[in-house]
Write an enzyme that holds these catalytic residues in place. Structure first.
Site, PDB file in Angstrom:
ATOM      1  N   ARG A 211       2.564  -0.495 -10.622  1.00  0.00           N
ATOM      2  CA  ARG A 211       1.575   0.584 -10.669  1.00  0.00           C
ATOM      3  C   ARG A 211       0.921   0.638 -12.051  1.00  0.00           C
ATOM      4  NH1 ARG A 211       5.412   3.151  -7.109  1.00  0.00           N
ATOM      5  NH2 ARG A 211       6.611   3.979  -8.854  1.00  0.00           N
ATOM      6  N   PHE A 227      -1.732   1.269   2.813  1.00  0.00           N
ATOM      7  CA  PHE A 227      -0.356   1.746   2.944  1.00  0.00           C
ATOM      8  C   PHE A 227      -0.001   2.574   1.695  1.00  0.00           C
ATOM      9  CE2 PHE A 227      -0.762  -2.533   4.752  1.00  0.00           C
ATOM     10  CZ  PHE A 227      -0.475  -2.307   6.084  1.00  0.00           C
ATOM     11  N   ASP A 249      -3.493   5.419   4.840  1.00  0.00           N
ATOM     12  CA  ASP A 249      -2.132   5.433   5.359  1.00  0.00           C
ATOM     13  C   ASP A 249      -2.180   6.019   6.767  1.00  0.00           C
ATOM     14  OD1 ASP A 249       0.786   5.102   3.834  1.00  0.00           O
ATOM     15  OD2 ASP A 249       0.865   6.351   5.634  1.00  0.00           O
ATOM     16  N   SER A 250      -1.241   5.594   7.603  1.00  0.00           N
ATOM     17  CA  SER A 250      -1.204   6.103   8.972  1.00  0.00           C
ATOM     18  C   SER A 250      -0.494   7.446   9.079  1.00  0.00           C
ATOM     19  CB  SER A 250      -0.506   5.087   9.888  1.00  0.00           C
ATOM     20  OG  SER A 250       0.836   4.893   9.475  1.00  0.00           O
ATOM     21  N   ASP A 300       0.402  -3.060   0.120  1.00  0.00           N
ATOM     22  CA  ASP A 300       1.838  -2.830  -0.058  1.00  0.00           C
ATOM     23  C   ASP A 300       2.419  -2.318   1.258  1.00  0.00           C
ATOM     24  OD1 ASP A 300       4.336  -2.562  -1.181  1.00  0.00           O
ATOM     25  OD2 ASP A 300       3.915  -0.615  -2.078  1.00  0.00           O
ATOM     26  N   CYS A 340       8.030  -6.589   0.754  1.00  0.00           N
ATOM     27  CA  CYS A 340       9.366  -6.072   0.444  1.00  0.00           C
ATOM     28  C   CYS A 340      10.377  -6.559   1.476  1.00  0.00           C
ATOM     29  CB  CYS A 340       9.361  -4.546   0.375  1.00  0.00           C
ATOM     30  SG  CYS A 340       8.918  -3.743   1.928  1.00  0.00           S
TER      31      CYS A 340
END
Length: 396
Positions: A211, A227, A249-250, A300, A340
């Site tokens: 970040r 995301f 984002d969802s 991400d 990830c």
């Protein structure tokens, strides 16, 4: 103490100090042991290999506490090991000023199944293995003594506990419940932490330095953060002087948290931030159809491949999302892309991203290879701990 006797030739990984013993490596258990009990690990030759936590319901049948015959696994062992892990963080110049940091990172800190994250005066603890669960009282005591924190909250609600035959459990272990408005200062940006219901232990501490790099790269750029969760990357991009930041984002609740985070930081220009609740794959196709382009894109996504058996399906998802990302970049634009997934190694991930760039008809170069922050170390004998990998690619 019961003994776990290994099959011939299966002692090699343990002798290389790998902390996992799989069920297929075990010849038999001599004596009686319950889940979480400490057992001695013995080679087929009769040689002592170490002491481990026994887990009869898991394919990882035992996790090593120690490879030293003189080491006793007791409360004092956990006190020493936890104190050493905390001291290593305290001595690291990148971590000394961080209000949010990982104190214990499982196997890489010699404590398999133990994750402990600190947010100011609150520790959020995850116990994901039978051995860690067995020693929870000693772990809690060691954390309180080593840190001086007043609160410990348990978030042992990960699905992996089921593989150990353990039920999910959450709740206060020491002190009071976490503050409802718990927040940390990350390089001058205030970020809220939902220790009770947020992802993981409440926040993604592993991406801290990435970040910060986003902040350095964002000046004067139009940014797309996919995301985005509660907006950590987005806020650092704004702090770095981004021209605009569109965050997708969802999850509506996650975006509500992102808006609250923006409100915590009145020094940031809220007029440059746009929030979109949508499926990211669908939204990116719609942005492309609308002719939108960006200078800096962050991808991400959640874990597409929890294990190697899911790698092929996950590779298609990573290929798709990166292909869309490359197509939305302006000339000279930068893609920061992450995985990830433990089942996707760095070499495979780089190959996927390269294929996506090729299919998008874009020439690109790698500027940085990224991983987790320094408080998420990877033991040299435990490469499985290197779950987070990232690439910063610039299109030509």
């Amino acid at each position: 103490m019961a003994q776990l006797l290994l099959r011939a030739g299966k002692e090699r990984s343990v002798m290389r100090r790998h902390p996992w013993i799989f069920a297929g490596s075990v010849a038999r258990l001599s004596g009686r042991a319950r889940a979480g009990d400490t057992v001695e690990v013995i080679a087929d030759s009769g040689a002592f290999l170490g002491r481990a936590a026994y887990s009869p319901e898991s394919q990882i049948r035992a996790r090593m506490w120690s490879f030293d015959e003189a080491t006793v696994i007791d409360h004092a062992f956990f006190k020493r090991t936890i104190a050493a892990a905390v001291a290593r963080r305290s001595a690291h110049p990148q971590l000394t000023t961080q209000e949010g940091q990982r104190l214990i990172h499982g196997e890489s800190d010699g404590l398999p199944g133990v994750i402990a994250d600190r947010y100011r005066d609150t520790i959020v603890l995850q116990l994901t293995s039978a051995g860690a669960d067995r020693w929870r009282e000693a772990i809690v005591g060691g954390l309180l003594q080593a840190t001086g924190c007043t609160r410990i909250y348990e978030r042992s609600d990960s699905e992996v506990r089921g593989l150990e035959g353990l039920e999910p459990t959450t709740g206060v272990l020491a002190g009071e419940a976490p503050d409802a408005d718990l927040q940390i200062d990350e390089y001058g940006v205030l970020l809220g932490v939902d220790a009770v219901a947020g992802h993981k232990t409440g926040f993604y501490l592993d991406q801290r330095e990435n970040r910060r790099l986003t902040r350095d790269l964002a000046r004067g750029r139009s940014v797309l953060n996919c995301f985005c969760y509660t907006g950590g990357f987005s806020l650092q991009a704004l702090a770095g002087g981004a021209e605009s930041v569109l965050s997708i984002d969802s999850s509506g609740p996650a975006l509500d948290g992102a808006r609250r985070n923006l409100a915590r930081n009145p020094q940031l220009d809220a007029s440059r931030a746009e929030w979109m609740e949508a499926d990211v794959f669908t939204a990116l196709r719609e942005l492309k159809a609308a002719g939108r382009r960006f200078d800096l894109i962050l991808l991400d996504p959640p874990k597409f491949a929890p294990s190697a058996s899911h790698a092929q399906r996950a590779a298609r998802a990573y290929k798709d999302i990166n292909l869309l990302g490359f197509r939305l970049l302006n000339p000279g634009g930068v893609l920061m892309t992450y995985s990830c997934s433990g089942g996707i190694g760095l070499e495979l991930f780089q190959s996927i991203v390269a294929g996506a760039a090729s299919d998008a008809g874009r020439d690109a170069q790698i500027l940085h290879r990224l991983g987790a922050a320094a408080d998420h170390p990877v033991g040299l004998a435990f490469p499985e701990g290197e779950y987070l990998k990232g690439l910063v690619c610039q299109v030509l």
